[in-house]
Write a protein that holds these residues in place. Structure first.
Motif, PDB file in Angstrom:
ATOM      1  N   ARG A 184       0.831  -1.189   0.000  1.00 30.71           N
ATOM      2  CA  ARG A 184       0.000   0.000   0.000  1.00 30.71           C
ATOM      3  C   ARG A 184       0.872   1.247   0.000  1.00 30.71           C
ATOM      4  O   ARG A 184       2.006   1.240   0.462  1.00 30.71           O
ATOM      5  CB  ARG A 184      -0.913   0.016   1.223  1.00 30.71           C
ATOM      6  N   GLU A 235      -6.124   3.099  -4.180  1.00 26.85           N
ATOM      7  CA  GLU A 235      -4.796   3.704  -4.210  1.00 26.85           C
ATOM      8  C   GLU A 235      -4.654   4.898  -5.163  1.00 26.85           C
ATOM      9  O   GLU A 235      -4.017   5.897  -4.814  1.00 26.85           O
ATOM     10  CB  GLU A 235      -3.756   2.634  -4.561  1.00 26.85           C
ATOM     11  N   ARG A 280      -8.368   4.782   4.979  1.00 23.19           N
ATOM     12  CA  ARG A 280      -6.937   5.070   4.863  1.00 23.19           C
ATOM     13  C   ARG A 280      -6.620   6.495   5.320  1.00 23.19           C
ATOM     14  O   ARG A 280      -5.621   6.742   5.994  1.00 23.19           O
ATOM     15  CB  ARG A 280      -6.480   4.859   3.418  1.00 23.19           C
ATOM     16  N   GLU A 290     -12.779   2.333   1.591  1.00 24.78           N
ATOM     17  CA  GLU A 290     -11.336   2.094   1.706  1.00 24.78           C
ATOM     18  C   GLU A 290     -10.565   3.410   1.730  1.00 24.78           C
ATOM     19  O   GLU A 290      -9.627   3.585   2.520  1.00 24.78           O
ATOM     20  CB  GLU A 290     -10.854   1.222   0.544  1.00 24.78           C
TER      21      GLU A 290
END
Length: 310
Positions: free
Chosen positions: A6, A251, A33, A29
């Motif tokens: 990650r 991401e 994060r 997600e």
């Protein structure tokens, strides 16, 4: 970067981040994060029960997380305005805005509460109105706006003669247009900010392909069962083939939000077909380079939502 690796996010303590569509999937997600990196995360949701469950999941992962649950229906300009007024009244600057929420492929043409085609109205116009409402809070923070696009935008175009798909509704074409519009809005926002000295930077991300609720059963939009596409995506994702997971698909937006050198940039997966793989800077697709379309869309969108973004 392997699938289970990650990005390392910077310390975001003292920062406020707003993520739309964070009640499940990729948005959840992203929000988790950010919370883990110390940011205060604003989670505006349409379904408050799902939102509460998402907040509970985030705080279970990060017990010290600060997560603010808010109400928002992007298909209603009234709801957008109400949230904007509430957050402006609070006065807390917004350092990062991630426009991640969306609706995909209703089988039949549907409209928002304000009469716009559902995908264009929710995915694009709702975010335009929300960014406009929050612009003072973004400007004071020199904030970053990230809009999530989609691989569907790669070959999309803006149908100027039928923007709301009233004459000819093609579900995939309407979705592609809505996600292209998201990208063009973010890029034009950055250009206008640089010209006007607003202090806001912008970037476009796309998550590739991952198993989320976008193509799953959605009775509220007329889809009673999971699509064949989402079943295939789940199968591939579970085996680590070609596509990503919700975690890996988060991401690109995280990189777009935290890379300080990325003003006006484009981020997506770097695997085959940009369907999965590590996040990285990508060459913008041809439709994203149409600056005249972006400027025209900005003006048309302001007219449609009934307020200026400036």
């Amino acid at each position: 970067m392997a699938r289970n690796e990650r990005l390392t996010l910077p310390d975001l303590g003292g920062r406020r981040v707003l993520v739309t569509g964070a009640s499940d999937g990729i948005g959840l997600e992203i929000a988790a994060r950010f919370a883990g990196a110390g940011a205060e995360v604003v989670v505006p949701v349409r379904n408050r029960d799902k939102g509460a469950a998402a907040v509970a999941r985030i705080t279970a992962q990060h017990p010290d997380a600060s997560v603010l649950l808010e109400d928002l229906d992007l298909s209603s300009l009234e709801s957008v305005s109400t949230l904007g007024e509430r957050l402006r009244a609070g006065g807390t600057p917004i350092d990062v805005f991630v426009g991640n929420a969306g609706v995909m492929n209703p089988p039949e043409r549907q409209t928002t509460r304000d009469g716009f085609e559902l995908q264009f109205g929710t995915n694009h116009l709702g975010h335009v109105a929300l960014v406009g409402a929050l612009l003072p809070l973004l400007r004071v923070a020199d904030g970053r706006v990230v809009m999530q696009s989609s691989v569907a935008a790669q070959r999309a175009s803006i149908r100027w003669d039928d923007l709301q798909s009233e004459q000819d509704y093609d579900v995939a074409r309407a979705y592609g247009q809505s996600k292209l519009a998201c990208a063009l809005f973010a890029l034009e926002l950055g250009r206008r900010s640089r010209t006007g000295g607003w202090g806001i930077t912008s970037a476009v991300s796309h998550p590739g392909v991952a198993p989320t609720s976008l193509l799953a059963a959605r009775p509220e939009i007329g889809r009673s069962g999971d699509t064949v596409a989402v079943r295939m995506i789940r199968w591939l994702s579970a085996r680590g083939l070609l596509v990503g997971t919700p975690a890996s698909a988060a991401e690109p937006a995280l990189l777009a939000a935290t890379d300080t050198d990325l003003d006006g940039g484009f981020v997506g997966p770097t695997g085959p077909g940009q369907l999965g793989g590590p996040a990285g800077r990508r060459k913008p697709w041809a439709p994203l380079l149409r600056d005249d379309d972006a400027a025209r869309l900005w003006d048309v969108s302001e007219s449609l939502v009934g307020s200026a973004v400036s």
